[in-house]
Design an enzyme around this catalytic site. Structure first.
Site: not given
Ligand code: NA7
Length: 299
Positions: A101, A176, A244
């Site tokens: 990701t 995502k 993150k």
């Protein structure tokens, strides 16, 4: 472009997700070669007939397609674009599938760098956590040109059970990030609700029971609710990685001038947990950061 059938697959990044995905690729009949920064993690896959390369560049020279599943954009930059990186020795006709990701912008940068080498690029961030990676039932959010997507299908079938083609490269990452932002809010709401319910003298199990019997029930709460109440925080997806992703979501929101006040607040819960040294723990352990703030501990 010379698009050969894919038989030899390389895999870089053997963490919680990547190690299980690489093993599933081998089980589905691909000849798998891996590289991981910490070599011992690669060695544990040798029993499955998986070979180890000495660097990402060495790996790229031995395969038809290479995959990555590393923590974050700096890690991916290193393994893909570094001196010993995958694209340093890739060749025309290969396929590059990234399962990490990262930001949509970085995915597009990688697609352009791969194209300069004649390599097809597909971004395919996943959801399904450790169990989905183990069972090969991941959901893949794909950003790719149609031809590249077609080439990647045999790899996708080995690691997942559903592919959503979100659009061109960048679209998969964008979806995502929004998905993980939503999960973080669902978890935050559950934790805050449980803590308040208990402080007010009501069993938080009743709260969970009502949620799961209602129109707003979720398989996610079935997964996380009981484990929070049992205080089982085995890492499926770490606090550091969710932090993150929320940071990438907020960067993207800033870029597109979309106000996202809730996610900005939720990220601070993750920052608090990281400040308490809990970054490697599962995201369910954010409840312990909220417990410390409130002085109320779930029991
Ligand atoms: P993990 O279990 O934290 O694994 C991360 C992997 O990334 C692991 O193989 C790491 O190698 C690797 N890594 C991290 N930094 C680097 C650098 N600088 N260079 C090379 N390799 C690196 O994460 P998950 O498997 O849960 O998740 C992976 C991705 O999927 C991530 O983007 C999630 O958000 C979704 P190590 O073994 O530590 O040497």
């Amino acid at each position: 472009m010379n698009a050969k059938p894919i038989k030899r697959v390389g895999f870089v990044g053997l963490g919680i997700m990547g190690s299980r995905m690489a093993r599933n690729l081998a089980r589905k009949g691909f000849e798998v070669t891996v590289w991981n920064r910490t070599r011992s993690r690669a060695e544990s896959l040798q029993a499955d007939g998986i070979k180890i390369a000495s660097s990402p560049a060495a790996l790229a020279s031995q395969v038809d397609a290479f995959c990555t599943c590393v923590s974050d954009p700096p890690a991916l930059r290193e393994v893909a674009l570094g001196k010993e990186g995958l694209l340093a020795s890739s060749r025309s006709g290969q396929l590059f599938v990234d399962f990490s990701t990262v930001s949509p912008e970085f995915s597009r940068e990688l697609e352009a760098a791969a194209a300069r080498q004649g390599v097809d690029f597909v971004e395919a961030p996943v959801t399904g956590s450790k169990t989905g990676a183990e069972k090969g039932t991941l959901l893949l959010m794909v950003g790719a040109k149609p031809g590249a997507l077609e080439r990647a299908q045999p790899i996708f079938q080995a690691v997942g059970e559903k592919v959503v083609h979100c659009g061109p490269v960048g679209a998969g990452s964008q979806v995502k990030l929004a998905g993980n932002a939503l999960i973080s809010m669902m978890l935050e709401g559950l934790c805050e609700g449980m803590l308040l319910t208990q402080r007010a003298g009501v069993d938080p199990r009743k709260f969970l029971e009502v949620v799961q019997s209602s129109g707003f029930r979720s398989p996610y709460y079935e997964f996380k609710g009981p484990s929070i109440l049992r205080r089982e925080f085995e890492t499926h997806f770490s606090i550091d990685l969710m932090f993150k992703d929320l940071s990438l979501f907020l960067d993207s929101a800033a870029r597109h001038r979309i106000p996202t006040p809730s996610i900005a607040a939720v990220r601070e819960t993750y920052q608090l947990a990281r400040a308490q040294g809990k970054g490697a723990q599962d995201i369910a352990a954010v409840v312990t950061a909220l417990e410390d703030l409130s002085g109320e501990k779930l029991h």
